[in-house]
Write a protein that holds these residues in place. Structure first.
Motif: not given
Ligand code: FES
Ligand code: HEM
Length: 779
Positions: A726-729, A731-736, A764, A766
């Motif tokens: 995860s990065d932003c947690e 819902g913005l970055c798509g990592s999770c 996502m 997060c």
């Molecule tokens: Fe960035 Fe979920 S951590 S979208």
């Protein structure tokens, strides 16, 4: 200021300078008019150079640069968060436009640098980012660890017996370059050539080359472009080889409209710079900073478990990206300043990283800082650096190798110089010295085989706690102990702001408890808390009462502040109930020092159970109002708050019943007038009263995870030991992203397209949840 380029430009200076002079004059302040990011002040210390702005004029227009400059943490994060209003399209644009001669040179090489990821707008960007993300997952990155270790070892071997080295020239430039080339999948080409090219690219993009330099720079950039094209052609002939670029070439077959030719050629060039210079500079800045703080260096030598957080603190305090850029796509506002459509923004992330509003005692270098990883050096949100965990891994390994093999390293006398530009920042040379006779491996060759496991992602909480001496424990009231904690070596502790708390670890019980600080923030020698013994509680306060004795010690994390006082409020009303007086007392003390208009209301059941009374009364005199139950004086919130006062702010801490009554009494007040203590950051927390619990069945792991109403799916997966990136947690970055096999999804991100949402096979973790009672995931 008269800047013909800006006058009348969309997004430029808000005043039409061609118009006859107005009574009001130009709104650009003298300091804003002087702002020059190519001068020595900015180059040596960007956050210090814009301190005045952070404090007094957080968003200003720079006529010299033709940019709006943003300097505070919250504003910068908000700009990063909204990549539609604030487009990243200009991130790699030349900050100083080149003249016709240089442009002709570039054209002669067929130079066509175009959008990659970092400067791509939606809707093109997110699908591309997601298509190319897999090689950055922690599992994929682990494969690179041995290569990074081997290279680091080899380079240190070359100078370990010399007693003196320029770490930039002899290690920090070439190792990240080689790692970048391996990661991208480039065969080890002529490094010196690439090195010269990437400097030229930095100057070309973020610098202010003089007209006579521009042509030479243009030739280097043109050559770099052609070399990138040739390397790519070679890769296309062997697309199954390992490497992120080959991965992109393979993805192009699957998604030709997403991973385009123009993207691949541009990324081949931009990728080297993105992965290389950023990391080389960050490492040089980090080592310089640590050697300037010898006690921090010594602690790392003794306890390598501190390395991951030290890396974060170095990236925060002195990162390698000082500022980034965005373009306003519509008329908007930042911190109350009107920003016209077309405005170019320089968002000074290094200044955000020194913002006292987010980082307590922000200039203090503290390798145990609890929120160091909130730094914005990697950007934030949809474009947040994809390579950050590779960079972190390299920095951890460099520091591990140097602290283990050269603990006696020190900085040599030198002047630090920087390549003048707005964004990429690191010393051109870093001379260090040591006595080779004292190299520990001469006595203990076994030391060479020791390894500290690299931690990918957030540093662990326990590793960053600090040991504190219990200087005194006094009785503050019935059942309340006041505890004074001091640093064991007499070194200053981080200063803190009213409302801050620390997290006290209760020995090896695994429990830790948060307590607001109540002493004097100006006293850097100690941290003071007051702890009410709660026998009905979970045992933390009882442990503290039983075990903390003068002369003993305890471990604690922080200080950290989620309950900040707005010092610009016209009137402050402080309301404390019982032990809730601890943060409130620190706020009231501050309000008094600042000469603000304030009242302090303190209620309790009985005088004997109210802490700090004897110091509050002389300090606050008539401003202190005591409401003591057994003396028949209760606080009447309805009367106190009967008339809303638009400029006033209410800070409250106390039992939940009191806070509920306050919320009710404040119903007619402006929405954010009442502020209450939150021990956890409120970002992305869920309102359990509006959510429902559900079950997540993990097909691959064969387990079922319960997700309570007040917890995110991501948090629930992690507590079941399932690793999800995860990065932003938010819902913005798509990592999770996780794959969904069955069950309806309540999507709450901005990453997925409408079609992807409807397909219902990914979510996502997060922020998104199950619509029903159960969801089945491919995990
Ligand atoms: Fe960035 Fe979920 S951590 S979208
Ligand atoms: C994006 C900084 C290392 C690849 C970015 C951004 C910054 C940044 C500021 C833009 C963020 C935004 O707009 O929100 C850094 C720093 C590094 C580093 C300080 C080292 C300390 C790396 C490495 C790689 C890499 C090692 C690759 C291997 C990328 C990519 C993007 C990016 C691909 C674009 C992401 C997107 O737009 O979706 N980086 N970076 N970076 N970085 Fe890094």
């Amino acid at each position: 200021p008269t800047d013909p380029a800006a006058a009348g430009n969309p997004g430029g200076c808000p005043i039409d300078h061609a118009a006859p002079a107005r009574a009001q004059g130009c709104p650009v302040s003298p300091q804003a008019a002087e702002f020059d990011p190519f001068g020595d002040g900015y180059q040596q210390d960007p956050p210090d150079y814009v301190r005045w702005a952070r404090e007094r004029e957080p968003v200003f227009y720079s006529p010299k640069l033709g940019y709006w400059v943003v300097t505070r943490y919250d504003d910068i994060k908000a700009v990063f968060r909204d990549n539609h209003t604030f487009s990243p399209s200009i991130a790699l644009e030349k900050i100083t436009p080149t003249g016709p001669e240089a442009n002709a040179v570039l054209a002669s090489y067929g130079y066509a640098m175009n959008r990659t990821l970092v400067n791509e707008d939606e809707p093109a960007h997110m699908p591309r980012r997601r298509a190319l993300m897999d090689p950055f997952t922690p599992e994929a990155l682990k494969h690179h660890e041995p290569m990074v270790r081997r290279l680091t070892r080899d380079y240190v071997d070359r100078f370990i017996d010399d007693g003196r080295a320029d770490l930039v020239d002899q290690m920090l430039w070439e190792v990240p370059l080689t790692v970048a080339l391996h990661f991208l999948g480039v065969p080890e080409e002529d490094m010196d050539r690439l090195r010269a090219y990437s400097i030229a690219h930095t100057v070309n993009t973020w610098g202010r080359p003089k007209p006579e330099e521009q042509v030479a720079v243009a030739h280097a950039v043109g050559n770099f472009w052609q070399l990138a094209g040739n390397i790519l052609d070679k890769m296309r002939r062997n697309p199954d080889a390992p490497g992120w670029m080959q991965y992109g070439i393979r993805k192009q077959k699957e998604f030709p409209d997403v991973v385009t030719d123009s993207y691949l050629h541009s990324m081949m060039m931009a990728g080297i710079v993105a992965a290389h210079e950023t990391t080389a500079n960050a490492s040089a800045n980090a080592i310089k900073l640590l050697l300037q703080h010898p006690e921090a260096w010594r602690e790392l030598c003794e306890d390598p478990g501190l390395l991951p957080n030290a890396v974060e603190e170095c990236l925060r305090h002195n990162g390698s990206v000082a500022a980034w850029r965005r373009l306003a796509t519509r008329d908007t506002e930042i911190a109350g300043v009107a920003i016209p459509a077309g405005a170019r923004l320089l968002i000074v992330s290094s200044s955000a990283n020194h913002d006292e509003r987010h980082f307590a005692d922000a200039d203090f270098f503290d390798i145990r800082r609890e929120n160091a990883s909130d730094q914005l050096t990697f950007g934030y949100g949809a474009h947040q650096c994809m390579g950050k965990n590779l960079a972190r891994m390299e920095m951890q390994i460099f520091l591990e190798e140097l602290t283990r093999r050269l603990p006696h390293l020190r900085l040599a006398e030198q002047q630090f110089t920087y390549v003048p530009n707005t964004s990429f920042r690191g010393p051109e040379h870093l001379w260090v010295e040591w006595d080779p006779a004292g190299n520990p491996e001469r006595r203990d060759p076994g030391l060479l085989s020791r390894r500290q496991p690299v931690r990918i992602g957030e540093p662990s909480a326990h590793a960053i706690s600090r040991r504190l001496l219990v200087a005194s424990v006094t009785r503050a009231a019935d059942g309340i102990a006041r505890i004074r904690l001091e640093s064991p070596d007499g070194k200053p502790l981080p200063r803190w702001t009213p409302g801050s708390h620390i997290d006290v670890e209760c020995g090896d019980t695994g429990m830790s408890r948060q307590y607001s600080l109540c002493g004097d923030p100006a006293d850097a020698g100690a941290l003071e808390i007051a702890v009410l013994r709660e026998d009905a509680g979970r045992g933390g306060s009882a442990w503290i009462h039983r075990h903390l004795r003068p002369g003993g010690s305890v471990r604690a994390r922080g200080p950290r502040n989620h309950f900040r006082m707005d010092e610009s409020a016209s009137r402050l009303i402080f309301i404390a109930g019982g032990i809730g007086i601890t943060p409130i007392s620190a706020m009231a003390r501050r309000a008094r020092e600042l000469g603000l208009d304030y009242q302090l209301h303190y209620s309790g059941r009985a005088r004997g159970r109210m802490a700090l009374l004897e110091e509050l009364a002389p300090l606050h005199g008539e401003r202190l109002h005591l409401h003591i139950g057994d003396e028949g004086r209760r606080n009447d919130f309805d009367a106190l708050l009967a008339r809303p006062d638009p400029g006033a702010q209410i800070y409250a801490c106390g039992p939940e019943r009191m806070l509920a009554a306050l919320r009710q009494a404040c119903a007619a007040w402006p929405e954010d007038a009442l502020r209450v203590e939150h021990f956890h950051s409120t970002l992305a927390t869920l309102d359990p009263s509006r959510e429902h619990a559900f079950e997540a069945e993990l097909k691959d792991s064969g387990i079922v995870v319960q997700v309570p109403a007040g917890q995110t799916l991501l948090a629930a997966l992690r507590s079941a030991n399932i690793d999800v990136q995860s990065d932003c947690e938010e819902g913005l970055c798509g990592s999770c992203e996780v794959r969904v096999i069955d069950g309806a999804i309540d999507h709450r991100d901005v990453v997925l397209t409408r079609g992807e949402r409807e397909a219902g096979n990914r979510m996502m973790a997060c922020c998104s949840r199950a619509r029903g009672e159960r969801i089945v995931l491919e995990l």
